[in-house]
Write an enzyme that holds these catalytic residues in place. Structure first.
Site, PDB file in Angstrom:
ATOM      1  N   PHE A   8      -1.967  -0.556 -10.367  1.00 11.53           N
ATOM      2  CA  PHE A   8      -2.594  -1.811  -9.691  1.00 11.53           C
ATOM      3  C   PHE A   8      -3.708  -2.331 -10.430  1.00 11.53           C
ATOM      4  O   PHE A   8      -4.421  -3.277 -10.002  1.00 11.53           O
ATOM      5  CB  PHE A   8      -2.774  -1.644  -8.237  1.00 11.53           C
ATOM      6  CG  PHE A   8      -3.554  -0.399  -7.844  1.00 11.53           C
ATOM      7  CD1 PHE A   8      -4.734  -0.291  -7.885  1.00 11.53           C
ATOM      8  CD2 PHE A   8      -2.750   0.834  -7.106  1.00 11.53           C
ATOM      9  CE1 PHE A   8      -5.680   1.022  -7.550  1.00 11.53           C
ATOM     10  CE2 PHE A   8      -3.490   1.787  -6.726  1.00 11.53           C
ATOM     11  CZ  PHE A   8      -4.840   2.035  -6.915  1.00 11.53           C
TER      12      PHE A   8
ATOM     13  N   ARG B 255      -8.708  10.624  -6.490  1.00 12.46           N
ATOM     14  CA  ARG B 255      -9.613   9.629  -5.738  1.00 12.46           C
ATOM     15  C   ARG B 255     -10.923  10.070  -5.889  1.00 12.46           C
ATOM     16  O   ARG B 255     -12.004   9.729  -5.867  1.00 12.46           O
ATOM     17  CB  ARG B 255      -9.043   9.501  -4.642  1.00 12.46           C
ATOM     18  CG  ARG B 255      -9.858   8.513  -3.603  1.00 12.46           C
ATOM     19  CD  ARG B 255      -9.480   8.789  -2.126  1.00 12.46           C
ATOM     20  NE  ARG B 255     -10.204   7.959  -1.196  1.00 12.46           N
ATOM     21  CZ  ARG B 255     -11.422   7.865  -0.825  1.00 12.46           C
ATOM     22  NH1 ARG B 255     -12.099   8.881  -1.320  1.00 12.46           N
ATOM     23  NH2 ARG B 255     -11.885   7.160   0.019  1.00 12.46           N
TER      24      ARG B 255
ATOM     25  N   LYS C 244      -7.599  -3.423   3.462  1.00  2.00           N
ATOM     26  CA  LYS C 244      -6.269  -2.899   3.833  1.00  2.00           C
ATOM     27  C   LYS C 244      -5.803  -3.268   5.407  1.00  2.00           C
ATOM     28  O   LYS C 244      -6.905  -3.516   6.144  1.00  2.00           O
ATOM     29  CB  LYS C 244      -6.383  -1.519   3.756  1.00  2.00           C
ATOM     30  CG  LYS C 244      -7.456  -0.669   4.342  1.00  2.00           C
ATOM     31  CD  LYS C 244      -7.497   0.761   4.008  1.00  2.00           C
ATOM     32  CE  LYS C 244      -8.734   1.376   4.694  1.00  2.00           C
ATOM     33  NZ  LYS C 244      -8.819   2.881   4.681  1.00  2.00           N
TER      34      LYS C 244
ATOM     35  N   ARG D 200      -3.805   8.703  -5.270  1.00  2.00           N
ATOM     36  CA  ARG D 200      -4.304   7.702  -6.235  1.00  2.00           C
ATOM     37  C   ARG D 200      -4.534   8.609  -7.770  1.00  2.00           C
ATOM     38  O   ARG D 200      -4.947   9.477  -7.767  1.00  2.00           O
ATOM     39  CB  ARG D 200      -5.787   7.356  -5.699  1.00  2.00           C
ATOM     40  CG  ARG D 200      -6.388   6.138  -6.698  1.00  2.00           C
ATOM     41  CD  ARG D 200      -7.531   5.611  -5.882  1.00  2.00           C
ATOM     42  NE  ARG D 200      -8.055   4.367  -6.585  1.00  2.00           N
ATOM     43  CZ  ARG D 200      -8.814   3.504  -5.960  1.00  2.00           C
ATOM     44  NH1 ARG D 200      -9.013   3.550  -4.645  1.00  2.00           N
ATOM     45  NH2 ARG D 200      -9.366   2.598  -6.540  1.00  2.00           N
TER      46      ARG D 200
ATOM     47  N   LYS E  77       0.847  -1.158   0.033  1.00  2.00           N
ATOM     48  CA  LYS E  77      -0.110   0.073   0.070  1.00  2.00           C
ATOM     49  C   LYS E  77       0.820   1.050   0.084  1.00  2.00           C
ATOM     50  O   LYS E  77       1.521   1.483   1.279  1.00  2.00           O
ATOM     51  CB  LYS E  77      -0.952  -0.031   1.207  1.00  2.00           C
ATOM     52  CG  LYS E  77      -1.911   0.847   1.154  1.00  2.00           C
ATOM     53  CD  LYS E  77      -3.121   1.036   2.088  1.00  2.00           C
ATOM     54  CE  LYS E  77      -4.192   1.688   2.223  1.00  2.00           C
ATOM     55  NZ  LYS E  77      -3.895   3.354   1.922  1.00  2.00           N
TER      56      LYS E  77
END
Ligand code: ATP
Length: 588
Positions: free
Chosen positions: A344, A274, A425, A257, A252
């Site tokens: 990712f 994000r 997470k 993002r 992580k």
């Protein structure tokens, strides 16, 4: 639809303090619209001039709005300024002055919603020297043809201060009621919105081709997909169990993002945050890399952009990556602070929608679509079948200065716009106890005593987002953790969004000195979550107590610009954290 009719609905929206009533009013309003005007109606209601990710607002300055009101009513600008000082609301001033206007227009033309939308677009797109006079002229034309109520909303909209309090979820529910006959079809509308992030488009599709059309909305290049989010669990064992004994585990990265959209033929690359903000300007280097390092004609992929030193292999802290968020000198910064994108996920490639494909397939396709050796790399990962492997990988990630891990269900589709267990997470900051931070939305503020009065801010009333009800519930008062600088700048920002009563979507049993529009997010740390009758977070009709924070303190450096109100920690997450906290105590 005439703008006058729309204004009457806005009056009703402003008057209600019930969210369900809001849905009814909005649905009534949508049902009066023809397909050609529904998107304009939705955008105006949201306070924007297009999909919110384009962020186009009219942005007229107060000074110019004052002049326009004066010109349209035959008064002196000073009269308007004086009235504004008294009421603090230029919309109400416009209403008052148009009502007592000294000018009688002979050819008053009734304005439609589309007329207003077009004129506002014209104002927004007028730029350059001497453009102010042109903008005022358009505004005056609108005001001279409008009724007092219309002018209230024209001015508020032009200033970017419409504040009807209808959030996306409320609009979605109303669309479902209008075009599917009930709120029950909400998930179809929500899903379409999660895919295209454009409520105007969802509304227009519904109006033209009904729910079936809405169900067919697909991923489109340059319309950001609302990001998938991760759940939390306290231990590696819990994660593995939830994932069914096998999962992918990724590092992580604590950066920003980035959702990259690229069309080689269209020579265009865009990057969305994000929060679906267009952050292309922040990363010219990644845009360039998208053309040279991706082997596809068009693509939508996602990753974390983070400052990274290629020579030492060191990941730099979040604060360094965020420095790219500046208007000037990005080019120099990109040399001084090289950013890499750790990709990712892959959602779309060369016309093919991959959203419904399993994670493992998307990852394989990602790895073959990107060279992986340049600025765009792949997130590091392992496939784990034991808790020990997850634990070791986690420790290793933390040692490298990373934030923790994200475990991913290998068979899962891309879950747009939702926090689901397909991603889980585990962060270094929480291993069971409440040391994870919370992102709270500011609902109101207190003036404070002594030295703090000079900042106009003594403390905050902060809340969480209840996704199932689309409301904000209070969870804490926060009085510590502010620096003097933060207090004065927060005080200033909050004064600008002050409201005279509690907004319709807020639930609270305490009253701050001032309510504000739910807009700003701050990050807060607390020692513990407790039950308390003072706060409405998680309160149900059966329970007297809600959830509250013990010893809350502000940790973010002011307002978090990468999150909007609905991105706050949710009520559901607070309850989960409360339960985790109990479990850890029992096991200790
Ligand atoms: P946080 O503050 O923990 O990042 P968040 O609410 O922004 O929380 P979460 O859903 O909790 O988002 O965590 C996912 C976030 O982690 C993503 O938004 C992304 O920015 C970041 N991230 C970093 N590395 C990865 C990765 N390998 N896979 C997915 N997300 C990652």
């Amino acid at each position: 639809m005439l703008f006058d009719e729309l204004s009457q609905y806005y009056v009703k929206l402003e008057e209600t303090s019930s969210r369900l009533e809001m849905v009814d009013i909005l649905s009534d309003m949508f049902s009066r619209a023809v397909p050609e005007e529904i998107s304009s109606i939705i955008y105006i209601t949201q306070g924007v001039l297009g999909p919110s990710f384009e962020g186009l607002q009219v942005g007229v300055a107060e000074k110019f709005a004052e002049s326009a009101i004066a010109m349209a009513s035959g008064y002196h600008a000073e009269d308007v300024v004086k009235a504004f000082r008294k009421s603090g609301d230029l919309g109400l001033c416009a209403e008052e002055f148009i009502k007592k206007s000294k000018l009688r227009s002979l050819s008053k033309k009734q304005l439609s919603v589309v007329d207003i939308f077009r004129s506002m677009l014209k104002i927004a797109n007028t730029s350059g020297t001497g453009s102010q006079a042109g903008k005022i002229k358009i505004l005056v034309e609108m005001l001279t043809s409008s009724s007092p109520i219309e002018s209230r909303y024209i001015i508020r909209f032009a200033l970017g201060k419409l504040r009807l309090g209808a959030g996306d979820a409320t609009i979605i529910e109303a669309l479902s009621k209008t075009y599917a006959g009930s709120r029950n079809s909400k998930p179809i509308f929500e899903n379409a919105y999660n895919i295209c992030s454009d409520l105007g488009k969802v509304g227009e599709t519904a109006s033209k081709s009904g729910v079936i059309g809405v169900g067919k909305i697909r991923v489109t290049l340059f319309s950001p997909i609302r990001p998938a989010l991760a759940e939390r669990l306290p231990t590696a064992e819990n994660i593995l169990e939830k994932m069914g004994g096998k999962c992918a585990v990724e590092s992580k990265y604590d950066g920003l993002r980035a959702q990259v959209h690229m069309s080689r033929g269209g020579r265009r690359a865009r990057i969305f945050s994000r929060n679906l903000e267009d952050i292309t300007e922040m990363f010219p280097d990644i845009c360039k890399a998208a053309f040279s390092e991706i082997k596809a004609d068009s693509i939508i992929l996602e990753g974390e952009a983070i400052s990274y030193d290629d020579i030492t292999g060191e990941f730099r802290p979040f604060q360094e990556t965020i420095q790219r968020k500046r208007k000037h000198g990005v080019q120099e910064k990109s040399e001084e602070l090289p950013v890499h994108l750790f990709a990712f996920d892959l959602m779309y490639i060369d016309g093919e929608d991959l959203m419904a494909k399993p994670y493992e397939e998307r990852r394989k396709r990602l790895e073959s679509a990107v060279s992986g050796a340049g600025l765009i790399r792949f997130s590091n990962r392992i496939i784990a079948t034991s808790a020990k492997q997850i634990e070791e990988y986690f420790n290793n990630a933390v040692e490298q200065g990373l934030e923790g891990i994200v475990a991913k269900d290998m068979g899962s589709v891309y879950v747009a716009g939702a926090r689901k267990f397909s991603w889980i997470k585990l962060k270094r900051s929480y291993r069971g106890e409440l040391s994870d931070t919370l992102d709270l939305v500011i609902l109101g503020y207190y003036l404070g005593k002594g030295q703090r009065t000079e900042f106009g801010l003594g403390g905050l009333l902060a809340g969480v987002y209840n996704e199932s009800k689309d409301t904000f519930e209070t969870v804490s008062k926060i009085g510590t953790g502010f620096s003097e600088k933060q207090m004065s700048s927060l005080g200033k920002s909050l004064r600008a969004i002050r409201l005279t009563k509690m907004p319709a979507r807020v639930e609270s049993v305490v009253a701050p000195d001032f309510w504000v529009e739910p807009k700003y997010i701050v990050t807060v740390r607390a020692d513990e979550i407790t039950r308390s009758p003072m706060h409405t977070c998680g309160k149900t009709q059966q329970s007297d107590a809600g959830y509250a924070l013990r010893f809350p303190r502000l940790v973010s450096d002011g307002i978090r610009t990468d999150k909007s109100a609905e991105d706050a920690t949710t009520t559901k997450e607070i309850i989960e954290m409360f339960n985790l906290q109990r479990k850890v105590r029992v096991s200790k």
